[in-house]
Design an enzyme around this catalytic site. Sequence first.
Site, PDB file in Angstrom:
ATOM      1  N   GLU A  52      35.172 -69.570  27.608  1.00  0.00           N
ATOM      2  CA  GLU A  52      35.340 -70.225  26.306  1.00  0.00           C
ATOM      3  C   GLU A  52      35.496 -69.236  25.141  1.00  0.00           C
ATOM      4  O   GLU A  52      35.222 -69.592  23.997  1.00  0.00           O
ATOM      5  CB  GLU A  52      34.157 -71.154  26.039  1.00  0.00           C
ATOM      6  CG  GLU A  52      34.101 -72.339  26.979  1.00  0.00           C
ATOM      7  CD  GLU A  52      33.189 -73.420  26.459  1.00  0.00           C
ATOM      8  OE1 GLU A  52      33.696 -74.429  25.957  1.00  0.00           O
ATOM      9  OE2 GLU A  52      31.955 -73.250  26.562  1.00  0.00           O
ATOM     10  N   HIS A  94      28.465 -70.353  19.915  1.00  0.00           N
ATOM     11  CA  HIS A  94      28.727 -71.599  20.636  1.00  0.00           C
ATOM     12  C   HIS A  94      27.507 -71.903  21.499  1.00  0.00           C
ATOM     13  O   HIS A  94      27.057 -71.057  22.276  1.00  0.00           O
ATOM     14  CB  HIS A  94      29.980 -71.478  21.502  1.00  0.00           C
ATOM     15  CG  HIS A  94      30.144 -72.636  22.436  1.00  0.00           C
ATOM     16  ND1 HIS A  94      30.257 -73.932  21.976  1.00  0.00           N
ATOM     17  CD2 HIS A  94      30.169 -72.711  23.784  1.00  0.00           C
ATOM     18  CE1 HIS A  94      30.361 -74.746  23.012  1.00  0.00           C
ATOM     19  NE2 HIS A  94      30.306 -74.034  24.118  1.00  0.00           N
ATOM     20  N   HIS A 139      24.935 -75.048  23.596  1.00  0.00           N
ATOM     21  CA  HIS A 139      24.773 -76.370  24.201  1.00  0.00           C
ATOM     22  C   HIS A 139      23.410 -76.948  23.830  1.00  0.00           C
ATOM     23  O   HIS A 139      22.740 -77.568  24.659  1.00  0.00           O
ATOM     24  CB  HIS A 139      24.931 -76.266  25.722  1.00  0.00           C
ATOM     25  CG  HIS A 139      26.203 -75.604  26.152  1.00  0.00           C
ATOM     26  ND1 HIS A 139      26.308 -74.810  27.263  1.00  0.00           N
ATOM     27  CD2 HIS A 139      27.442 -75.603  25.587  1.00  0.00           C
ATOM     28  CE1 HIS A 139      27.540 -74.356  27.377  1.00  0.00           C
ATOM     29  NE2 HIS A 139      28.253 -74.811  26.368  1.00  0.00           N
ATOM     30  N   HIS A 141      29.011 -81.879  24.713  1.00  0.00           N
ATOM     31  CA  HIS A 141      29.087 -80.463  25.054  1.00  0.00           C
ATOM     32  C   HIS A 141      28.107 -79.620  24.236  1.00  0.00           C
ATOM     33  O   HIS A 141      27.303 -78.887  24.795  1.00  0.00           O
ATOM     34  CB  HIS A 141      30.542 -80.017  24.808  1.00  0.00           C
ATOM     35  CG  HIS A 141      30.842 -78.612  25.216  1.00  0.00           C
ATOM     36  ND1 HIS A 141      32.134 -78.131  25.290  1.00  0.00           N
ATOM     37  CD2 HIS A 141      30.059 -77.571  25.538  1.00  0.00           C
ATOM     38  CE1 HIS A 141      32.107 -76.859  25.664  1.00  0.00           C
ATOM     39  NE2 HIS A 141      30.865 -76.493  25.817  1.00  0.00           N
TER      40      HIS A 141
HETATM   41 ZN    ZN Z   1      30.365 -74.571  26.080  1.00  0.00          ZN
END
Ligand code: ZN
Length: 267
Positions: free
Chosen positions: A84, A103, A105, A180
């Site tokens: 990602e 980023h 979760h 996500h």
């Molecule tokens: Zn992710």
Amino acid sequence: MAATTSALPDDLARKFVSGCHILHYHRVLDAYGHLSVRHATQPDLFVMARQVAPALVAAPEDLVQYRVSDASPVDPLMTDGYVERYIHSEIFKKYPEVNAVIHSHAESVIPYGISATIDTYKHKGTSTPVYDISTLYGPEDTKDLLVRNTRLGAALAECFGNSSSESRSAGHAVVMMRGHGMTVVAANIEECVLRSIYTQQNAAIQTTVLTTRAAYSSSKPLPDVRFLNDVEAADAAVMTHWSSSRPWKLWVKEVEEGGFYTNRIPS
Ligand SMILES: [Zn+2]
């Protein structure tokens, strides 16, 4: 494309490693999720950890340089980077003033990305936009929610909007990702870490508010939830900007003296 590259300065590299550890310590990242930082002297490059759990990032050789243009590694022998990384490259490309991206979760944030719709949140006042990748898949895309290419990354970057019609700075600090997690941006690592930790904590607080209200609402009607208004939100953002070094120093001490994390970048 940079013809030659240089390593991150030690102070920024050490801060990057500390940031990875702090985000793990505060459960923003577990074995998944990542921090990135724009290169200090070559803004067309950015740095992420090699594909390893953030808590285990420790040494200069754990840091990998990528091109902002297409998220390709500067070292052609580097083949196992994070899938990602396009999240990071496309945000750095669109917003020159963004120098750090996270980023995550984060489990307390995910319910809000699932509950909301793009129509509810996208680019509306001070609300948080939601990126729904299911509306963006092409026929060839693997539909596993991961941002696997520059097209999906650019669509996520677009969700941050612009702070004004003349500006190229991001209009939002956080974008939720349906089913996500979230992506967070800032001008530096310290503020990006702060925004991530408190977004997670604030989501948990909001959930407590809503469940508490639900418990009481069967007995009597309750007034609307009193969120921060736009002025309070703007002034609070200024306050967290100038005060962000205070929690950073505390968080660095926590991970440096906790015994679990290793930072081998010279101080
Ligand atoms: Zn992710």
